[in-house]
Design a protein around this motif. Structure first.
Motif, mmCIF file in Angstrom:
data_model
loop_
_atom_site.group_PDB
_atom_site.id
_atom_site.type_symbol
_atom_site.label_atom_id
_atom_site.label_comp_id
_atom_site.label_asym_id
_atom_site.label_seq_id
_atom_site.Cartn_x
_atom_site.Cartn_y
_atom_site.Cartn_z
ATOM 1 N N ARG A 154 0.831 -1.207 0.000
ATOM 2 C CA ARG A 154 0.000 0.000 0.000
ATOM 3 C C ARG A 154 0.866 1.258 0.000
ATOM 4 O O ARG A 154 0.550 2.239 -0.674
ATOM 5 N N TYR A 155 1.952 1.240 0.772
ATOM 6 C CA TYR A 155 2.862 2.383 0.753
ATOM 7 C C TYR A 155 3.384 2.626 -0.662
ATOM 8 O O TYR A 155 3.400 3.756 -1.148
ATOM 9 N N ALA A 156 3.847 1.553 -1.317
ATOM 10 C CA ALA A 156 4.456 1.677 -2.647
ATOM 11 C C ALA A 156 3.451 2.143 -3.692
ATOM 12 O O ALA A 156 3.780 2.958 -4.565
ATOM 13 N N ARG A 157 2.232 1.656 -3.616
ATOM 14 C CA ARG A 157 1.241 1.944 -4.664
ATOM 15 C C ARG A 157 0.448 3.225 -4.414
ATOM 16 O O ARG A 157 -0.066 3.826 -5.360
ATOM 17 N N GLU A 158 0.330 3.653 -3.148
ATOM 18 C CA GLU A 158 -0.578 4.754 -2.852
ATOM 19 C C GLU A 158 0.109 6.060 -2.442
ATOM 20 O O GLU A 158 -0.505 7.119 -2.522
ATOM 21 N N VAL A 159 1.354 5.980 -1.980
ATOM 22 C CA VAL A 159 2.023 7.197 -1.496
ATOM 23 C C VAL A 159 2.915 7.753 -2.603
ATOM 24 O O VAL A 159 3.909 7.140 -2.995
ATOM 25 N N GLU A 160 2.552 8.919 -3.097
ATOM 26 C CA GLU A 160 3.317 9.549 -4.185
ATOM 27 C C GLU A 160 4.652 10.069 -3.655
ATOM 28 O O GLU A 160 4.725 10.657 -2.575
ATOM 29 N N GLY A 161 5.713 9.825 -4.397
ATOM 30 C CA GLY A 161 7.024 10.330 -4.028
ATOM 31 C C GLY A 161 7.810 9.414 -3.122
ATOM 32 O O GLY A 161 8.900 9.784 -2.664
ATOM 33 N N ILE A 162 7.291 8.226 -2.856
ATOM 34 C CA ILE A 162 8.001 7.303 -1.972
ATOM 35 C C ILE A 162 9.099 6.590 -2.747
ATOM 36 O O ILE A 162 9.002 6.386 -3.964
ATOM 37 N N GLY A 163 10.176 6.231 -2.057
ATOM 38 C CA GLY A 163 11.280 5.516 -2.680
ATOM 39 C C GLY A 163 11.159 4.018 -2.469
ATOM 40 O O GLY A 163 10.066 3.451 -2.562
ATOM 41 N N GLN A 164 12.290 3.385 -2.123
ATOM 42 C CA GLN A 164 12.305 1.949 -1.922
ATOM 43 C C GLN A 164 11.623 1.574 -0.602
ATOM 44 O O GLN A 164 11.762 2.269 0.404
ATOM 45 N N VAL A 165 10.856 0.477 -0.623
ATOM 46 C CA VAL A 165 10.223 -0.051 0.580
ATOM 47 C C VAL A 165 10.806 -1.434 0.844
ATOM 48 O O VAL A 165 10.684 -2.329 0.007
ATOM 49 N N VAL A 166 11.469 -1.583 1.975
ATOM 50 C CA VAL A 166 12.088 -2.861 2.343
ATOM 51 C C VAL A 166 11.185 -3.550 3.346
ATOM 52 O O VAL A 166 10.888 -2.996 4.414
ATOM 53 N N ALA A 167 10.722 -4.763 3.011
ATOM 54 C CA ALA A 167 9.833 -5.537 3.881
ATOM 55 C C ALA A 167 10.604 -6.711 4.471
ATOM 56 O O ALA A 167 11.168 -7.515 3.726
ATOM 57 N N LEU A 168 10.641 -6.794 5.790
ATOM 58 C CA LEU A 168 11.376 -7.867 6.477
ATOM 59 C C LEU A 168 10.418 -8.792 7.212
ATOM 60 O O LEU A 168 9.350 -8.373 7.654
ATOM 61 N N ASP A 169 10.834 -10.038 7.343
ATOM 62 C CA ASP A 169 10.153 -10.960 8.243
ATOM 63 C C ASP A 169 11.101 -12.098 8.570
ATOM 64 O O ASP A 169 11.962 -12.450 7.749
ATOM 65 N N ASN A 170 10.925 -12.659 9.743
ATOM 66 C CA ASN A 170 11.797 -13.743 10.198
ATOM 67 C C ASN A 170 11.176 -15.114 9.950
ATOM 68 O O ASN A 170 11.717 -16.129 10.381
ATOM 69 N N ASP A 171 10.018 -15.121 9.276
ATOM 70 C CA ASP A 171 9.293 -16.359 9.007
ATOM 71 C C ASP A 171 9.319 -16.646 7.514
ATOM 72 O O ASP A 171 8.919 -15.801 6.702
ATOM 73 N N GLN A 172 9.778 -17.843 7.136
ATOM 74 C CA GLN A 172 9.933 -18.189 5.723
ATOM 75 C C GLN A 172 8.603 -18.135 4.973
ATOM 76 O O GLN A 172 8.528 -17.628 3.853
ATOM 77 N N ALA A 173 7.533 -18.635 5.596
ATOM 78 C CA ALA A 173 6.215 -18.632 4.941
ATOM 79 C C ALA A 173 5.743 -17.207 4.666
ATOM 80 O O ALA A 173 5.151 -16.930 3.615
ATOM 81 N N SER A 174 6.021 -16.295 5.609
ATOM 82 C CA SER A 174 5.612 -14.893 5.432
ATOM 83 C C SER A 174 6.391 -14.233 4.301
ATOM 84 O O SER A 174 5.824 -13.476 3.504
ATOM 85 N N VAL A 175 7.689 -14.511 4.216
ATOM 86 C CA VAL A 175 8.516 -13.934 3.154
ATOM 87 C C VAL A 175 8.061 -14.451 1.789
ATOM 88 O O VAL A 175 7.955 -13.688 0.821
ATOM 89 N N GLU A 176 7.760 -15.748 1.697
ATOM 90 C CA GLU A 176 7.263 -16.315 0.437
ATOM 91 C C GLU A 176 5.933 -15.672 0.052
ATOM 92 O O GLU A 176 5.705 -15.342 -1.119
ATOM 93 N N ALA A 177 5.052 -15.484 1.056
ATOM 94 C CA ALA A 177 3.763 -14.837 0.777
ATOM 95 C C ALA A 177 3.966 -13.399 0.330
ATOM 96 O O ALA A 177 3.297 -12.923 -0.601
ATOM 97 N N CYS A 178 4.904 -12.692 0.968
ATOM 98 C CA CYS A 178 5.172 -11.297 0.615
ATOM 99 C C CYS A 178 5.690 -11.193 -0.815
ATOM 100 O O CYS A 178 5.237 -10.345 -1.593
ATOM 101 N N ARG A 179 6.631 -12.059 -1.183
ATOM 102 C CA ARG A 179 7.171 -12.037 -2.543
ATOM 103 C C ARG A 179 6.101 -12.397 -3.574
ATOM 104 O O ARG A 179 6.051 -11.827 -4.664
ATOM 105 N N ARG A 180 5.244 -13.327 -3.201
ATOM 106 C CA ARG A 180 4.146 -13.702 -4.092
ATOM 107 C C ARG A 180 3.216 -12.515 -4.303
ATOM 108 O O ARG A 180 2.753 -12.249 -5.426
ATOM 109 N N ASN A 181 2.947 -11.768 -3.228
ATOM 110 C CA ASN A 181 2.047 -10.612 -3.317
ATOM 111 C C ASN A 181 2.689 -9.452 -4.067
ATOM 112 O O ASN A 181 1.991 -8.700 -4.766
#
Length: 589
Positions: A154-181
């Motif tokens: 939502r930050y990347a798609r809705e906030v004008e002028g934003i740069g890189q958004v780094v998303a972290l998680d310590n759970d493999q399933a969450s990271v896979e879901a995030c990359r899929r999304n």
């Protein structure tokens, strides 16, 4: 390749995510208020940051452009915020033509390369006069605990002028879901959002002062992340922090709160605001260890959690003012009287300032109104918790982009209420509690507000509690107003040792004037603007932690329909597995 039939598509704002039907990755619909408020703050931050940058330009030394050996000035590379996305990132909706949703959007090397290309020489650009103008880089955002990645998307798609958004998680399933999304949301998401499997604490410690915005939204307490988070934010950057352990912060487990946040909570009607102030004091404490300090721009209590937005600055001299912003709280056990004890004070002598311990105690051993003992809590943040200029800007932005906020009604009502709060009055009183102490009928809020205003003091509501009242009137004045009210509305005789009896035994010094004052209603109340809205649906609250099996004991969180749906699905899957085993055994036999 992922089979979309296994997923449920959830749309919020401009982002869409794929969620497995099992409770594998955490998602809570109720947090839409949190995400919408964060987007509003982020938009205002980008706007304010740009204004500050432009205001500071004349103060900076202007560098001349590079001159080559032949005397010709060489152009300086410009920042390229909208770099062309990789070819494999397609627009949303093209996943059906062979797009592998499980594959990461970019490799780590490609992401680093793209970031370097976008950021190279991004701070300067020659203008027509041959002078160099410093360009402001798009802000980098770190979402330290991303889960499905919905917030980062939502930050990347809705906030004008934003740069890189780094998303972290310590759970493999969450990271896979995030990359899929990320893949599912198309080229914009692919070019701006990157997901990493990492411990947020380690990542933030190894990336000091690299992010303009750090967003902490953990399941529970953020205390273990605060030390590394305050180091990861650039000077003048923003830290957004959520705490959902409200039972701890509101006094249910005071010793646990002290071990996590370094403050002892009190169980008064103001406990939710005290929770906000305890969290702010804790963040300030962590920042001070690195010669940094915080400036709150917005602090809110919504639904079942508190959320604070603070800017972080570095200054050893300004950090010395911290004791002036912290106070202990003395709460009477018999009546609603409370008093604040500042930790520090200053003395100005000639052109210098001396920092000294605060004077105390501010209260005697027994309450002067009812004769009972005091409980002591804190230290809490006793300075303002909002920046009213920011709140006004955010409210105007939210109203101008109404369709961009799924939770518009709730956050606009919240910001409206905050805009009318007294900024320099910590904590608040409850009119119903005052009347419960005296065992009297309650005056209307308008009548009580009028009496306070007519006595020459200020009063306002609070966003934390519809019945809460903030006022700079001392408790002497508050109890005198209530004594005058009881004289006109007598109460039954009470035992002599009751707090209310002791308070009413004294004659009022101030003669209260209950005639209606012009300012007894706020502007929002006068215009009948909704300020406290009911929850949009049942079971609007916390959800089960990701990975936990959903059982019938979670009915209070999810509701009977959701529980039955999950249990029926599990039964169907179990019977299907048994049938397959029986068929396999028959074939083998």
């Amino acid at each position: 390749m992922a089979d979309l039939s296994e997923f449920k598509i959830i749309k919020e704002g401009e982002a869409e995510i794929l969620m497995l039907k099992q409770n594998e990755v955490f998602y809570n619909k109720a947090q839409v208020n949190n995400r919408d408020m964060s987007i509003a703050v982020l938009r205002t931050f980008i706007s304010k940051h740009k204004e500050e940058h432009e205001a500071n330009l004349p103060k900076r030394s202007k560098r001349a452009p590079k001159v080559s050996e032949n005397g010709v000035s060489e152009p300086v590379k410009e920042d390229v915020p909208n770099a062309s996305p990789p070819e494999d990132c397609r627009a949303n909706g093209e996943d059906g033509d062979g797009m592998a949703l499980d594959e990461p959007c970019n490799t780590a090397e490609e992401q680093v390369k793209t970031t370097e290309e976008c950021n190279v020489a991004g701070e300067s650009m020659s203008n027509a006069d041959g002078k160099v103008k410093r360009e402001l880089k798009p802000p980098r955002v770190l979402e330290a605990l991303s889960a499905s990645g919905l917030r980062a998307l939502r930050y990347a798609r809705e906030v004008e002028g934003i740069g890189q958004v780094v998303a972290l998680d310590n759970d493999q399933a969450s990271v896979e879901a995030c990359r899929r999304n990320i893949k599912f949301n198309g080229s914009v998401a692919c070019s701006k959002v990157e997901s990493h499997l990492a411990d947020a604490r380690v990542y933030m410690l190894t990336h000091p002062k690299e992010f303009d915005v750090v967003d902490l939204d953990p399941y529970g307490s953020p205390s273990v992340f605060l030390d590394s988070a305050v180091q990861s934010v650039v000077d003048g950057g923003m830290l957004m922090c959520t705490a959902t352990d409200m039972a701890v912060l509101c006094g249910g487990n005071g010793e646990v709160c002290y071990s996590k946040y370094g403050s002892y909570p009190l169980r008064g009607k103001y406990c939710h605001e005290m929770a906000l102030r305890i969290l702010l004091a804790s963040i300030e404490s962590h920042a001070n260890r690195y010669k940094r300090y915080i400036v709150p721009v917005l602090s809110v209590q919504i639904d079942f959690y508190v959320r604070v937005f603070v800017r972080i600055y570095t200054s050893a001299s300004a950090m010395k003012n911290t004791p002036l912003k912290l106070s202990y709280v003395y709460q009477c056990t018999g009546c609603d009287s409370f008093h604040l004890q500042p930790i520090g004070r200053t003395i100005a002598k000639n052109n210098s300032v001396r920092y000294l311990p605060g004077y105390g105690p501010v209260v005697p051993q027994e309450c002067t109104y009812c004769g009972k003992k005091f409980n002591m809590g804190g230290p809490i943040w006793s300075a303002p918790i909002h920046d009213q200029e920011w709140v006004t800007s955010m409210l105007a932005d939210v109203k101008s982009m109404k369709s961009s906020y799924p939770a518009y009604d709730r956050i606009s009502a919240l910001l409206t209420t905050i805009s009318e709060e007294l900024p320099d009055v910590p904590l608040f009183l409850s009119l119903h509690n005052l009347c419960a102490t005296l065992k009297c009928t309650s005056p209307s809020a308008v009548i009580f507000r009028s009496a306070v205003i007519n006595a020459g003091y200020r009063i306002s509501g609070t966003h934390v509690n519809p019945l809460g009242l903030k006022s700079d009137a001392p408790m002497d004045v508050i109890w005198d107003i209530m004594r005058c009210w009881v004289k006109n509305h007598p109460v039954k005789a009470q035992p002599a040792d009751q707090a209310g009896t002791v308070i009413l035994a004294k004659e009022p010094v101030l003669q209260a004037n209950f005639s209606r004052a012009v300012a007894s209603l706020s502007k929002a109340q006068a215009k009948k603007v909704a300020r406290f809205l009911p929850n949009p649906e049942k079971h609007w609250g916390p959800k089960v932690r990701a990975g936990r099996q959903i059982t019938s004991k979670h009915v209070s969180l999810l509701g009977e329909a959701a529980i039955n749906g999950v249990l029926n699905q599990e039964d169907n899957e179990e019977s299907k597995t048994k049938r397959q085993k029986v068929e396999e055994n028959n074939i083998t036999a």
